[in-house]
Design an enzyme around this catalytic site. Structure first.
Site: not given
Length: 334
Positions: A164, A174, A257, A263-264, A266
């Site tokens: 995604w 998107e 976070h 786990y990419h 952001h």
């Protein structure tokens, strides 16, 4: 977006009869129409009375696989607090009681401003079910050694699929939601509304910057070579948000976070007025502090001990439990 693979979903306005989600197939992304009247509830996974959210597990009639439906009461919009919104002529009150100057009522405004934010995950995996289930939470202090021994193997084996993310970065999904797009492969990023935000209500503003550079899993991978990228995300992200939403940079909470939900790398942008999930000290790291730490010590996050929260249904909890670093609240009878 963000916290977990709510990522694939594209939600239409609450008044829509159908909810449109995106489902990945061999040829790319295709739209699938689902109707809530076809949803068969099976189990309430989590009913959060503080945040006014509920997650329900079930199925769709004539479709295989498990589905999750997340319902969330919308925040009040300033522009609806007038005689055309909540105080319109067709607003109704149900009286609970009246005593002297005090009255307790239930308000029934017109349906157009009374929607419920709805997110659908379909088909949902066991990981999604675990993620949205109510369960005990623990704090673990992760040393660099524990990261290499327990956390990194978990990341490499158990993480959610990132397709995604690549769909957004590669222009396949998107694109109409993108607020800002820097196409530089090394320092670029895409800024989009987080899935937990409706993209409209300023009071709950929540955007996600997804970096284009691949291979940066989390805070642990950052070093001084990433400083130009981090500064660009901070500065250009704030500028883009002010341009579109008129929220100035000093009113934004910009943070990462740890552990992240995917786990990419952001970075989260939220309005200071909004108490978004995951802003507490045990998980949130302000981007300015991250930049400062890397400026002082380029390998800070490879050397530091980092706290994170983990829930008992998470496979990572089992890894730390087996290694003797944490124990379940209610131990099973032997």
């Amino acid at each position: 977006m963000s916290d977990a693979t709510l990522e694939n979903d594209v939600i239409e306005p609450p008044c829509s009869k159908k909810i449109k989600i995106e489902e990945q197939n061999e040829n790319g992304v295709s739209n699938v129409q689902l109707e809530l009247k076809d949803f068969v509830p099976v189990k309430v996974l989590n009913n959060n009375t503080n945040r006014k959210t509920v997650c329900i597990q079930g199925t769709f009639r004539d479709k295989s696989g498990v589905a999750l439906v997340l319902l969330e009461k919308n925040a009040f919009k300033g522009e609806e607090l007038d005689d055309k919104g909540y105080f319109a002529i067709d607003t109704k009150l149900r009286t609970f009681f009246q005593n002297d100057i005090y009255g307790n009522f239930e308000c029934y405004p017109r349906s157009e401003i009374n929607g419920v934010k709805t997110t659908i995950i379909y088909p949902a995996t066991e990981k999604h079910i675990a993620k949205f289930s109510q369960q005990e939470v623990h704090i673990i202090l992760e040393t660099p050694e524990l990261y290499r021994k327990l956390t990194l193997p978990y990341i490499e084996k158990e993480q959610f699929n990132l397709q995604w993310v690549y769909n957004i970065l590669e222009g396949r999904s998107e694109q109409d939601r993108i607020v800002y797009d820097n196409k530089c492969e090394r320092e670029g990023f895409v800024l989009v509304p987080d899935l937990k935000w409706d993209g409209i209500t300023k009071e709950t503003l929540y955007l996600l910057a997804i970096v284009r550079q691949r291979g940066i899993k989390s805070l642990r991978d950052l070093n001084e070579s990433h400083l130009p990228l981090l500064k660009r995300v901070r500065d250009e992200g704030k500028k883009a948000i002010y341009s579109k939403y008129k929220v100035c940079g000093s009113q934004l909470r910009v943070y990462l976070h740890y552990q992240p939900s995917f786990y990419h790398l952001h970075i989260h942008f939220t309005y200071l007025k909004h108490e978004a999930p995951g802003i507490h000290a045990e998980r949130s790291h302000l981007l300015d502090a991250v930049i400062d730490n890397l400026t002082m010590s380029g390998h800070h996050y490879q050397l530091a001990s980092l706290p994170f929260t983990v829930r008992e249904m998470d496979p990572l909890f089992s890894s730390y439990e087996s290694d003797g670093h944490v124990a379940r609240v209610n131990q099973p009878d032997k």
